[in-house]
Design a protein around this motif. Structure first.
Motif, short mmCIF file in Angstrom:
data_model
loop_
_atom_site.label_atom_id
_atom_site.label_comp_id
_atom_site.label_asym_id
_atom_site.label_seq_id
_atom_site.Cartn_x
_atom_site.Cartn_y
_atom_site.Cartn_z
N MET A 1 0.85 -1.19 0.00
CA MET A 1 0.00 0.00 0.00
C MET A 1 0.89 1.24 0.00
N LYS A 2 0.51 2.23 -0.82
CA LYS A 2 1.30 3.44 -0.92
C LYS A 2 1.03 4.36 0.27
N LEU A 3 2.08 4.84 0.91
CA LEU A 3 1.94 5.77 2.01
C LEU A 3 1.94 7.19 1.46
N GLN A 4 0.88 7.94 1.73
CA GLN A 4 0.76 9.30 1.26
C GLN A 4 1.47 10.25 2.22
N ALA A 5 2.14 11.24 1.66
CA ALA A 5 2.76 12.25 2.50
C ALA A 5 1.68 13.04 3.22
N PRO A 6 1.84 13.31 4.51
CA PRO A 6 0.84 14.10 5.24
C PRO A 6 0.65 15.47 4.59
N ARG A 7 -0.57 15.95 4.61
CA ARG A 7 -0.86 17.25 3.99
C ARG A 7 -0.10 18.39 4.66
N PHE A 8 0.12 18.25 5.97
CA PHE A 8 0.78 19.37 6.66
C PHE A 8 2.24 19.53 6.24
N TRP A 9 2.81 18.52 5.58
CA TRP A 9 4.18 18.65 5.08
C TRP A 9 4.28 19.76 4.04
N SER A 10 3.22 19.97 3.28
CA SER A 10 3.26 20.96 2.20
C SER A 10 2.64 22.30 2.61
N ALA A 11 2.25 22.44 3.87
CA ALA A 11 1.65 23.69 4.33
C ALA A 11 2.69 24.80 4.35
N PRO A 12 2.28 26.03 4.05
CA PRO A 12 3.25 27.14 4.04
C PRO A 12 3.73 27.52 5.43
N ARG A 13 2.98 27.15 6.46
CA ARG A 13 3.37 27.47 7.84
C ARG A 13 3.39 26.19 8.68
N ILE A 14 4.03 26.28 9.81
CA ILE A 14 4.12 25.13 10.72
C ILE A 14 2.81 25.02 11.49
N GLY A 15 2.08 23.94 11.25
CA GLY A 15 0.82 23.72 11.93
C GLY A 15 1.02 22.94 13.22
N PRO A 16 -0.07 22.63 13.91
CA PRO A 16 0.01 21.91 15.20
C PRO A 16 0.70 20.56 15.08
N MET B 1 11.87 15.50 8.67
CA MET B 1 10.99 14.36 8.98
C MET B 1 11.10 13.97 10.46
N PRO B 2 9.98 13.61 11.08
CA PRO B 2 8.63 13.45 10.52
C PRO B 2 7.78 14.70 10.56
N ALA B 3 8.36 15.83 10.98
CA ALA B 3 7.58 17.07 11.04
C ALA B 3 7.36 17.66 9.66
N GLY B 4 8.19 17.27 8.71
CA GLY B 4 8.08 17.78 7.34
C GLY B 4 8.76 16.83 6.37
N PRO B 5 8.93 17.24 5.12
CA PRO B 5 9.44 16.34 4.09
C PRO B 5 10.96 16.32 3.94
N LEU B 6 11.70 17.06 4.79
CA LEU B 6 13.14 17.20 4.60
C LEU B 6 13.93 16.09 5.28
N ARG B 7 15.03 15.71 4.63
CA ARG B 7 15.96 14.74 5.22
C ARG B 7 16.98 15.43 6.13
N GLU B 8 17.13 16.72 5.96
CA GLU B 8 18.05 17.51 6.78
C GLU B 8 17.65 18.97 6.63
N PRO B 9 18.09 19.85 7.55
CA PRO B 9 17.74 21.27 7.43
C PRO B 9 18.26 21.87 6.12
N ILE B 10 17.52 22.84 5.62
CA ILE B 10 17.85 23.44 4.33
C ILE B 10 19.25 24.04 4.34
N MET B 11 19.59 24.83 5.36
CA MET B 11 20.89 25.50 5.36
C MET B 11 22.04 24.49 5.49
#
Length: 327
Positions: free
Chosen positions: A1-16, A171-181
């Motif tokens: 079964m395919k695991l869908q990325a959580p919607r909050f990963w693509s949100a412009p702001r940090i949600g709860p 991850m798991p708070a967002g889609p990144l493997r490491e911080p952007i900077m």
């Protein structure tokens, strides 16, 4: 079964949800930073890495193929290194496209091996030694941006322009493997694939060389215009393939997404065969998916290859000049 990325990963702001998961992302960041402190093998030939920091497809493999072709046209003998995701073989070994299957070595290495000698293995330093021993005068890594086992001379951060860095959390708070900077400090080049919807080319640090390209279908797309088409794809973001078809004037009557690196079962093949038998229906898929199909069935499917169209035609030459500085 395919695991869908959580919607909050693509949100412009940090949600709860992302806020609650940030401590786990902090732990992941510390572990990644500790791992990246290890020194890797220094190859006697230049090493170019095409990598990313987000989950899902960004266009690394098409970029790898494009640059490998350009290196070959310059008279070089590039070898490609890949992890071999989805294959049973662990490596290190060289991919034999005439004998190996996608189940053995993974779909991407099998596709890459058609362009240049390709090696799989998690230890990139080990596979680099083998490649140099077999005549490589440069190495191109398809992924491995967070793999410290091989020193990189030029690192390209590949970004899907439509999604950018999501909510910019690890991850798991967002889609990144490491911080952007953290990633930008190790990169020399950023290539945005597709529309730059997040203005990355304007906002990323000026010390990086930035370029943009988009994926376009190969000439075989012309034979599909005006025909009844069913499209299927098992890539990082199948919707990008379906949108590319539509942009080229081919609107599928059905679009079937499969998980990335999906291994097509007998049931999948039977389902697709049933669709093909419908009056006037043509099955269409990607080259990455085609290597996983049984030969008899593959002959009934139109494969649409993907190419890169650079916004600045001089950009890829500039990238390769970083790898082989002009004297």
């Amino acid at each position: 079964m395919k695991l869908q990325a959580p919607r909050f990963w693509s949100a412009p702001r940090i949600g709860p949800a992302a806020f609650l998961l940030r401590p786990f992302g902090t732990i992941a960041t510390r572990l990644t930073r500790r791992r990246l402190k290890k020194s890797g093998f220094q190859a006697p030939v230049p090493v170019l890495c095409c990598g990313n920091i987000t989950v899902g497809g960004t266009g690394k493999t098409p970029l790898t193929l494009d640059l490998v072709q350009r290196l070959t046209e310059r008279g070089h003998h590039p070898h490609i290194l890949s992890r071999g995701h989805g294959g049973r073989e662990r490596g290190p070994l060289e991919v034999n496209p005439g004998r190996a299957s996608a189940r053995d070595v993974g779909d991407e290495p099998l596709l890459l091996a058609r362009a240049a000698p390709t090696w799989i293995g998690s230890d990139r330093g080990q596979t680099a030694r083998l490649a140099v021993g077999q005549g490589a005068d440069c190495i191109v890594m398809d992924d491995g941006f967070q793999n410290p086992s091989l020193h990189k001379d030029v690192s390209i951060l590949v970004v899907d322009g439509s999604v950018g860095f999501g909510n910019a959390q690890v991850m798991p708070a967002g889609p990144l493997r490491e911080p952007i900077m953290d990633a930008l400090k190790r990169a020399q080049v950023v290539v945005v694939i597709g529309d730059d919807r997040h203005n990355l080319l304007l906002t990323l640090p000026p010390f990086l060389f930035k370029a943009q390209a988009r994926l376009v279908p190969g000439p075989e797309i012309r034979s599909l215009q005006g025909r009844r088409v069913v499209a299927f794809a098992g890539i990082g973001r199948p919707e990008k393939f379906f949108s590319m078809l539509q942009d080229a004037g081919v609107t599928p009557v059905r679009s079937l997404p499969f998980p990335d690196h999906h291994s097509y079962s007998n049931n999948d093949i039977q389902r697709l065969e049933t669709l093909r038998r419908e009056s006037g229906t043509t099955l269409v898929t990607t080259a990455k998916d085609a290597v996983k199909l049984p030969p008899a069935f593959r002959a009934q499917v139109t494969v649409v290859n993907v190419e890169l169209l650079w916004a600045d035609p001089k950009a890829p030459d500039h990238i390769l000049d970083l790898l082989f500085p002009l004297s």
